[in-house]
Scaffold this motif. Structure first.
Motif, PDB file in Angstrom:
ATOM      1  N   SER A 141       5.014   1.130  -6.466  1.00 42.54           N
ATOM      2  CA  SER A 141       4.916   2.308  -7.494  1.00 42.54           C
ATOM      3  C   SER A 141       3.562   2.654  -7.623  1.00 42.54           C
ATOM      4  O   SER A 141       2.526   2.012  -7.946  1.00 42.54           O
ATOM      5  N   CYS A 142       3.476   3.838  -6.972  1.00 39.08           N
ATOM      6  CA  CYS A 142       1.981   4.382  -6.952  1.00 39.08           C
ATOM      7  C   CYS A 142       1.820   5.372  -8.115  1.00 39.08           C
ATOM      8  O   CYS A 142       2.533   6.143  -8.416  1.00 39.08           O
ATOM      9  N   LYS A 143       0.733   5.247  -8.843  1.00 37.79           N
ATOM     10  CA  LYS A 143       0.306   6.076 -10.026  1.00 37.79           C
ATOM     11  C   LYS A 143       0.412   7.737  -9.366  1.00 37.79           C
ATOM     12  O   LYS A 143       0.908   8.377 -10.497  1.00 37.79           O
ATOM     13  N   ARG A 144      -0.110   7.816  -8.286  1.00 34.10           N
ATOM     14  CA  ARG A 144      -0.141   9.599  -8.057  1.00 34.10           C
ATOM     15  C   ARG A 144       1.276   9.814  -7.234  1.00 34.10           C
ATOM     16  O   ARG A 144       1.618  11.027  -7.286  1.00 34.10           O
ATOM     17  N   HIS A 145       1.733   8.717  -6.504  1.00 31.71           N
ATOM     18  CA  HIS A 145       2.896   9.301  -5.730  1.00 31.71           C
ATOM     19  C   HIS A 145       4.176   8.589  -5.856  1.00 31.71           C
ATOM     20  O   HIS A 145       5.278   9.097  -5.580  1.00 31.71           O
ATOM     21  N   GLY A 146       4.469   7.986  -7.229  1.00 34.27           N
ATOM     22  CA  GLY A 146       5.561   7.471  -7.553  1.00 34.27           C
ATOM     23  C   GLY A 146       6.229   6.250  -6.742  1.00 34.27           C
ATOM     24  O   GLY A 146       5.448   5.606  -6.016  1.00 34.27           O
ATOM     25  N   ARG A 181       1.007  -1.201  -0.244  1.00 36.12           N
ATOM     26  CA  ARG A 181      -0.039  -0.153  -0.154  1.00 36.12           C
ATOM     27  C   ARG A 181       1.028   1.236   0.104  1.00 36.12           C
ATOM     28  O   ARG A 181       1.961   1.250   0.452  1.00 36.12           O
ATOM     29  N   CYS A 182       0.560   2.225  -0.790  1.00 41.76           N
ATOM     30  CA  CYS A 182       1.048   3.670  -0.813  1.00 41.76           C
ATOM     31  C   CYS A 182       1.027   4.197   0.688  1.00 41.76           C
ATOM     32  O   CYS A 182      -0.065   4.416   1.064  1.00 41.76           O
ATOM     33  N   PRO A 183       2.052   4.783   1.401  1.00 43.94           N
ATOM     34  CA  PRO A 183       1.822   5.417   2.495  1.00 43.94           C
ATOM     35  C   PRO A 183       0.888   6.704   2.367  1.00 43.94           C
ATOM     36  O   PRO A 183       0.565   7.280   3.421  1.00 43.94           O
ATOM     37  N   TYR A 184       0.863   7.107   1.343  1.00 44.60           N
ATOM     38  CA  TYR A 184       0.045   8.496   1.227  1.00 44.60           C
ATOM     39  C   TYR A 184      -1.403   8.460   0.884  1.00 44.60           C
ATOM     40  O   TYR A 184      -2.082   9.071   1.648  1.00 44.60           O
ATOM     41  N   CYS A 185      -1.665   7.616  -0.107  1.00 47.27           N
ATOM     42  CA  CYS A 185      -2.902   7.430  -0.462  1.00 47.27           C
ATOM     43  C   CYS A 185      -3.698   6.108   0.144  1.00 47.27           C
ATOM     44  O   CYS A 185      -4.791   5.986  -0.079  1.00 47.27           O
ATOM     45  N   ARG A 186      -2.899   4.985   0.565  1.00 46.80           N
ATOM     46  CA  ARG A 186      -3.227   3.874   1.125  1.00 46.80           C
ATOM     47  C   ARG A 186      -3.633   3.181   0.000  1.00 46.80           C
ATOM     48  O   ARG A 186      -4.340   2.015   0.170  1.00 46.80           O
TER      49      ARG A 186
HETATM   50 ZN   LIG Z   1      -0.396   7.030  -3.420  1.00 47.65          ZN
END
Ligand SMILES: [Zn+2]
Length: 204
Positions: free
Chosen positions: A82-87, A42-47
């Protein structure tokens, strides 16, 4: 290791599995953990759940609350996603805030203590650097403020100044008169300082 559930409860671990516990050099307790499968990648920013990127820098440790006189750490893999929004970012873990080398419980305790005692006392008691106390408090308060509007529901406020460091510097503080809750504080004690708060409050 017997009864991983005991360690899980002792460290307040939720959404994680305890794999192993060992004592290193008679002075450090190291608990190997991994997130529950639904908490992985999971992305730490948007989960959001994201595709894996790589293994990052391998195993990592987070300092957690002491066990008796021993320092204690959680240890786990810290892969990147690798998050689409946060890289490309280090995947979130349920037991710690992003970019921290401490667990949530540890940080929450440091923040609470800092409200009650001096930064030096907290640094000595928790066995962390003096500067680290400030960084931890910043992380805890940023997270709390992100989900709260301290100005909402305000009807009566009190404004006062307090001196810090033996009168060398001043803070202007604003409290909710009905609850006694601190609403806002900033360095300085002049008109401009108060105006900063009024700007934040808005015309309405
Ligand atoms: Zn994210």
């Amino acid at each position: 290791m017997r009864r991983p559930s005991v360690w899980k409860t002792a460290f307040g671990l939720k959404r994680a599995v305890v794999e192993d516990v060992c004592v290193e050099n008679d002075e450090r307790l190291v608990v190997s953990v991994r997130p529950h499968s639904r908490e992985l990648d999971r992305c730490p920013y948007c989960r959001r759940r994201c595709p894996g990127y790589d293994l990052g820098e391998g195993r990592r440790r987070w300092r957690t609350l002491d066990v008796g006189t021993m320092l204690a750490y959680l240890e786990a893999d810290a892969p990147r996603v690798s998050c689409k929004r946060h890289g490309v970012v280090v995947a979130a873990v349920p037991w710690a805030r992003h970019d921290s080398a401490f667990t949530r419980q540890f940080e929450d305790q440091v923040a609470w203590l800092t409200v009650q005692a001096s930064k030096t006392a907290v640094s000595e008691l928790m066995r962390i650097a003096w500067r680290t106390v400030g960084w931890i408090c910043r992380r805890v308060s940023d997270e709390a403020l992100a989900t709260r509007d301290l100005c909402s529901g305000l009807t009566r406020i009190g404004v006062d100044e307090i001196s810090i460091r033996k009168g060398q510097r001043y803070l202007t503080v604003v409290v909710d008169h009905d609850t006694g809750r601190l609403v806002w504080a900033a360095p300085g004690r002049d008109r401009r300082t108060v105006e900063k708060f009024l700007d934040l409050l808005g015309k309405q």
